[in-house]
Design an enzyme around this catalytic site. Structure first.
Site, PDB file in Angstrom:
ATOM      1  N   ASP A 147      -4.295   7.847  -1.504  1.00 27.50           N
ATOM      2  CA  ASP A 147      -5.492   7.023  -1.630  1.00 27.50           C
ATOM      3  C   ASP A 147      -6.020   7.215  -3.049  1.00 27.50           C
ATOM      4  OD1 ASP A 147      -7.395   5.259  -0.742  1.00 27.50           O
ATOM      5  OD2 ASP A 147      -8.388   6.661   0.622  1.00 27.50           O
ATOM      6  N   ARG A 151      -1.078  -5.865   4.009  1.00 28.56           N
ATOM      7  CA  ARG A 151      -0.230  -5.230   2.998  1.00 28.56           C
ATOM      8  C   ARG A 151       0.897  -4.497   3.727  1.00 28.56           C
ATOM      9  NH1 ARG A 151      -5.006  -1.801   0.313  1.00 28.56           N
ATOM     10  NH2 ARG A 151      -5.045  -1.215   2.493  1.00 28.56           N
ATOM     11  N   GLU A 194     -11.197   3.816  -6.067  1.00 32.20           N
ATOM     12  CA  GLU A 194     -11.417   2.378  -5.900  1.00 32.20           C
ATOM     13  C   GLU A 194     -11.913   1.722  -7.181  1.00 32.20           C
ATOM     14  OE1 GLU A 194     -10.976   0.523  -2.904  1.00 32.20           O
ATOM     15  OE2 GLU A 194      -9.958   2.369  -2.288  1.00 32.20           O
ATOM     16  N   ARG A 234       0.881  -1.167   0.000  1.00 33.82           N
ATOM     17  CA  ARG A 234       0.000   0.000   0.000  1.00 33.82           C
ATOM     18  C   ARG A 234       0.910   1.205   0.000  1.00 33.82           C
ATOM     19  NH1 ARG A 234      -2.735   3.976   1.179  1.00 33.82           N
ATOM     20  NH2 ARG A 234      -4.944   4.071   1.398  1.00 33.82           N
TER      21      ARG A 234
END
Length: 177
Positions: free
Chosen positions: A33, A76, A36, A28
């Site tokens: 971010d 992760r 998605e 990650r």
């Protein structure tokens, strides 16, 4: 950091295997971010495929170095990822995504890692917003002529929160019936 392939030896022939779930190091990228993709029955966010394709083209078959911080709740490795060029130049992958409007600064209640780069990340996101690049741009001229309205951006964090609430509401409805 590592400058090697990650993988496990095949039990039958002793050769190193890279790829697949056994030989993959799930990472990650710290501090960012991205939108998605569709998964777990959830719809994809706008610009998610664009962000993934850009990321693949930026790091696949290239030397990268990771600076790990910790493992997250999904096992992760959360780390800063740096792409090497000519063994001299380095590019922070998360920062590059922010500059191109392909990610937002990671906003979480806890567990946000930035190394020493949080200010640079926030500045890069602000510049991308101001330049209206990537996910920050509205409909183009043709889109405006066709009557497409500029929708407010739903950040990846807002999307996850909305999906969790919708799933919780659906679970409560099932329990009532």
């Amino acid at each position: 950091g590592w400058l090697r392939q990650i993988g496990q030896k095949n039990k039958k022939n002793g050769k190193k295997r890279v790829g697949g779930t056994e030989g993959t190091l799930h990472v990650r990228i710290a501090g960012v971010d991205a939108p998605e993709l569709a998964h777990f029955g959830r719809p994809e966010q706008p610009h998610s495929k664009e962000a993934l394709e850009w990321l693949k083209s930026f790091v696949l078959q290239r030397y990268v170095r990771v600076y790990p911080y910790r493992r997250d709740q999904y096992d992760r490795v959360v780390c800063t990822v740096v792409r090497r060029r000519w063994l001299v130049w380095k590019q922070d992958v998360g920062l590059a995504m922010l500059k191109r409007g392909l990610a937002t600064v990671y906003e979480a209640k806890f567990g946000s890692e930035f190394g020493s780069e949080e200010e640079a990340y926030r500045e890069a996101e602000a510049k991308a917003k101001a330049k209206k690049v990537g996910m920050w741009h509205g409909p183009g001229l043709v889109g405006k002529m066709l009557g497409q309205a500029s929708k407010p951006l739903e950040s990846p964090r807002d999307y996850k929160t909305r999906m969790s609430k919708e799933e919780a509401g659906a679970s409560q409805q099932k329990a009532k019936s």
